[in-house]
Design an enzyme around this catalytic site. Structure first.
Site, mmCIF file in Angstrom:
data_model
loop_
_atom_site.group_PDB
_atom_site.id
_atom_site.type_symbol
_atom_site.label_atom_id
_atom_site.label_comp_id
_atom_site.label_asym_id
_atom_site.label_seq_id
_atom_site.Cartn_x
_atom_site.Cartn_y
_atom_site.Cartn_z
ATOM 1 N N TYR A 97 3.500 -10.015 1.942
ATOM 2 C CA TYR A 97 4.962 -9.828 2.023
ATOM 3 C C TYR A 97 5.477 -10.325 0.689
ATOM 4 O O TYR A 97 6.321 -11.185 0.626
ATOM 5 C CB TYR A 97 5.414 -10.700 3.208
ATOM 6 N N HIS A 109 12.021 -6.971 -1.440
ATOM 7 C CA HIS A 109 11.843 -6.501 -0.057
ATOM 8 C C HIS A 109 12.097 -7.626 0.946
ATOM 9 O O HIS A 109 12.760 -7.421 1.968
ATOM 10 C CB HIS A 109 10.438 -5.935 0.150
ATOM 11 N N ARG A 111 17.542 -10.471 10.153
ATOM 12 C CA ARG A 111 17.988 -11.809 10.559
ATOM 13 C C ARG A 111 19.329 -12.130 9.913
ATOM 14 O O ARG A 111 20.173 -11.265 9.774
ATOM 15 C CB ARG A 111 16.917 -12.836 10.160
ATOM 16 N N GLU A 131 6.282 2.373 4.722
ATOM 17 C CA GLU A 131 6.373 1.231 3.807
ATOM 18 C C GLU A 131 5.459 1.513 2.631
ATOM 19 O O GLU A 131 4.246 1.671 2.798
ATOM 20 C CB GLU A 131 5.980 -0.087 4.489
ATOM 21 N N GLU A 166 3.221 0.586 -0.157
ATOM 22 C CA GLU A 166 2.438 -0.593 -0.519
ATOM 23 C C GLU A 166 1.234 -0.190 -1.378
ATOM 24 O O GLU A 166 0.845 0.976 -1.420
ATOM 25 C CB GLU A 166 1.924 -1.322 0.737
ATOM 26 N N ASP A 170 2.223 1.525 5.197
ATOM 27 C CA ASP A 170 2.243 0.668 6.382
ATOM 28 C C ASP A 170 3.328 1.201 7.329
ATOM 29 O O ASP A 170 4.387 0.594 7.485
ATOM 30 C CB ASP A 170 2.530 -0.772 5.940
ATOM 31 N N GLN A 227 9.185 -3.003 16.617
ATOM 32 C CA GLN A 227 8.942 -4.243 15.876
ATOM 33 C C GLN A 227 10.019 -5.301 16.149
ATOM 34 O O GLN A 227 9.717 -6.474 16.385
ATOM 35 C CB GLN A 227 8.902 -3.905 14.382
ATOM 36 N N TYR A 258 8.516 -8.834 17.813
ATOM 37 C CA TYR A 258 7.850 -9.600 16.751
ATOM 38 C C TYR A 258 7.988 -11.112 16.840
ATOM 39 O O TYR A 258 7.269 -11.824 16.134
ATOM 40 C CB TYR A 258 8.266 -9.091 15.371
ATOM 41 N N THR A 296 5.609 -4.295 1.453
ATOM 42 C CA THR A 296 6.473 -3.271 0.869
ATOM 43 C C THR A 296 6.901 -3.659 -0.539
ATOM 44 O O THR A 296 7.275 -4.809 -0.782
ATOM 45 C CB THR A 296 7.727 -3.107 1.754
#
Lengths: 427, 427
Positions: free
Chosen positions: A130, A135, A144, A206, A208, A240, A247, A251, A356
């Site tokens: 990550y 990202h 969040r 995603e 990557e 991804d 999710q 999660y 990502t």
């Protein structure tokens, strides 16, 4: 600066597979359906099984029989000294000075368009990092609290988690839109969230890159950031694929699961670390200072240009993202050092995806969650259709390439299409 | 009620490996160091390679050559019909009516104490669930907000996440205390958390069971809760060793990583689903009602007694936990149905661990985090030493067994010892 090597094989100047690249894959043909190791050059594949049988690789100091296996693992496990040696020999065989041109031209070269590609190695464990600051900030804001997008640990360690290896497939494989539990907005209140069974309504890609581990490590052994590159056989493009609504519901507290493990995909040619060394660039400054085991010096990022296109059925592709692997806050040497600091062993064929890859500007974001701000802003495709997330029969095409000093080293493309969900009566 | 089968081989009444069990493992001996498949019976191992060579398994309808491979995967992939057939034949061969007693006694039986056990299958992916309500509540209180111990999703789906397969080892393997980043309490404030490099100070075990997948599924295929058991080859005891301080710092937002992946361990004998069917019991009531794809009927939990002992160096073991697999809120059929509802494929050799198994009372908690309330209450061992977390040279011993109608089916034990951290100059 390196100079281009003159070759007897015609390679287009804009080919991803120049003589400086020589990426490894596994292919078969209709006349010879046994999967075998090949090296891409221009529009062709150089058949490693044939070269070994012909004696064209005699005298190399590693076990060349590893190149006659149906997957790359044994060769990758030898480490990068073997890669360097083989690359030098292949460049010699393809050079104008070669005396081996005739047998290779007659039997050792296969047109890529005549070949079927196979998964190039037996996959071990798959880890997803990550590591893009942009990202992590964008996703943190959308998933969040906008004021606390990054958790306190983010700038101190390359956050990573384990993903599903079994469902990682090759470019060209299509898949069905996944179903699962999503929040039923009509029946839920903020105090009482109620799920329903549904095909995902928020299917995303995603963008990557993934590191392919060559030389393994033992349980209990730490790979230092300084030695990490000797364990990197190469890189592939990685998608991804994510179902954001699944999710989001599932999660917490242990991380993504069904929102990711329905499908992931890689490009078929593994571009070696040896070919990409030439394109290393300085890593971004890290503030606050990282702990000693994560410190790296010199050029540890890679200047690899990346693009994502979305192609609706019967339409032309639309470029929706252009970014660069060099933006990564955490470099791959740091990822490997962190992954093994507790003694966790890495095996040949393990995949370490970057997370990502986003740049700082709109137009450089690595997934639709960011591009459309989680569905709030739609994207217009070349056929004038709008998208917030992917629709059935959309394809996603990822491309990656490095260019410097007239040398081009590319990954080809990673292409997969979304098929409709299968709604079974047994749901 | 089943009746015990009289056998010519003496098996102690309290043996885990009765004629009703017949668990599968892979072993070698000093005279024959080739790893091969065996079945435990009493204090012995029945050598499957020998039985096939002798013709003692002739006439079975599956490919008996799968039993001559060095790992169980090919046999496990056949599905449980093959297991049922083989079990019936083995029970016949071991019965008093058998005419094959002499050659088997002479060459086909090896004392377990003369054998070295090997990892019984090529491991695929490893998933860890979080299926004990009591554990999720206790851990949630200790890691997060005591008033919101369970996330809203917990009662709607069996929460799971991907773990590391490469570092899963067998009983008997010891490991070094892991190092990593933990919060430096002396330099941190609630507004600014600062990590330091350290050996973990909060090393914990987690008592779990793990499902071993036999018959695989295809990408895109859903395994229904009703069909799930046909994909379960068997179960092993599982210890999900955890470093709580590393885990606490790293786990947000994508889940546990280095706090878990340094080491996990399984018991060497895979006890088959066929042997454990006899011990199925009703699952706990689930409230609220689950979505259709998660509904199960009949007895889907297993009455398997579990214990954990801690043994300090040169001391006797102390039982610190006694609980039962039957307490699981989410049963394994539900775990499998959930895991594949999005089309994720399961491979032969995949491990699906249960998550820590806790009962509702003190004395039945499945990890030290719960037992000591994250270090607040110490535990007294039989040598009068105190523990909040594990110390160097402590061993953890997990045992599991089922008993009903005078039939006992057990797992043997899972035993590993903690060695001191290696503090390298290259940290």
């Amino acid at each position: 600066m390196r100079h281009s090597i003159p070759t007897w094989l015609e390679v287009q100047a804009d080919s991803d597979f120049s003589i400086h690249n020589l990426p490894f894959g596994v292919f078969s043909t209709q006349p010879n359906p046994t999967p075998r190791i090949g090296v891409a050059i221009g529009e062709y594949i150089l058949d490693m099984h044939f070269l070994v049988s012909e004696g064209a690789l005699d005298g190399l100091s590693f076990e060349i029989e590893t190149l006659q296996e149906p997957v790359l693992n044994s060769f990758m496990a030898l480490g990068n000294e073997a890669v360097r040696e083989l690359r030098a020999r292949l460049q010699l065989l393809l050079s104008q000075a070669s005396t081996e041109r005739e047998p290779i031209e007659e039997e050792g070269l296969i047109l890529q368009s005549d070949a079927t590609m196979h998964f190039p190695f037996m996959i071990g464990d798959y880890t997803d990092f990550y590591s893009s600051l942009e990202h992590a900030q964008n996703a943190g804001k959308l998933f969040r609290d906008p004021d606390k997008a990054l958790f306190p640990n983010w700038r101190h360690l390359p956050v990573g988690y384990h993903g599903r290896a079994s469902s990682i497939q090759l470019s060209g494989v299509n898949f069905h839109r996944p179903c699962g539990q999503i929040i039923d907005k009509e029946r839920s209140t903020s105090e009482n969230l109620i799920p329903k069974f549904s095909p995902t309504r928020a299917l995303d890609f995603e963008l990557e890159m993934a590191t392919v581990i060559g030389k393994p490590s033992e349980l209990g052994q730490r790979i230092t950031a300084q030695n990490a590159e000797e364990h990197i056989f190469g890189f592939v493009l990685f998608n991804d694929w994510s179902a954001r609504d699944i999710q989001r519901w599932e999660y917490q507290p242990l991380g993504p699961f069904l929102g990711k493990n329905f499908f992931s995909s890689i490009s078929p040619w593994v571009v070696t670390f040896e070919a990409l060394k030439h394109f290393r660039v300085k890593s971004p400054a890290q503030e606050p200072e990282v702990l000693d085991y994560l410190k790296t010096e010199g050029n540890r990022n890679f200047d690899i240009q990346l693009s994502v296109e979305i192609q609706a059925e019967n339409s032309l592709p639309t470029v929706v993202t252009q970014t660069n692997f060099k933006h990564m806050y955490w470099n791959v040497a740091q990822q490997i050092a962190h992954h093994t600091i507790n003694g966790c062993n890495l095996n040949t064929g393990d995949l370490l995806a970057s997370g990502t890859i986003s740049g700082s500007e709109p137009g450089s974001y690595g997934c639709l969650l960011e591009i459309t701000e989680n569905g709030r802003k739609s994207l217009t495709l070349s056929n004038n259709q709008e998208r917030v997330f992917l629709q059935d029969y959309d394809s996603v095409i990822i491309k990656g390439w490095a260019e410097k000093d007239d040398i081009r080293v590319g990954f080809g493309s990673l292409f997969n299409k979304v098929l409709p969900a299968i709604i079974s009566s047994r749901q």
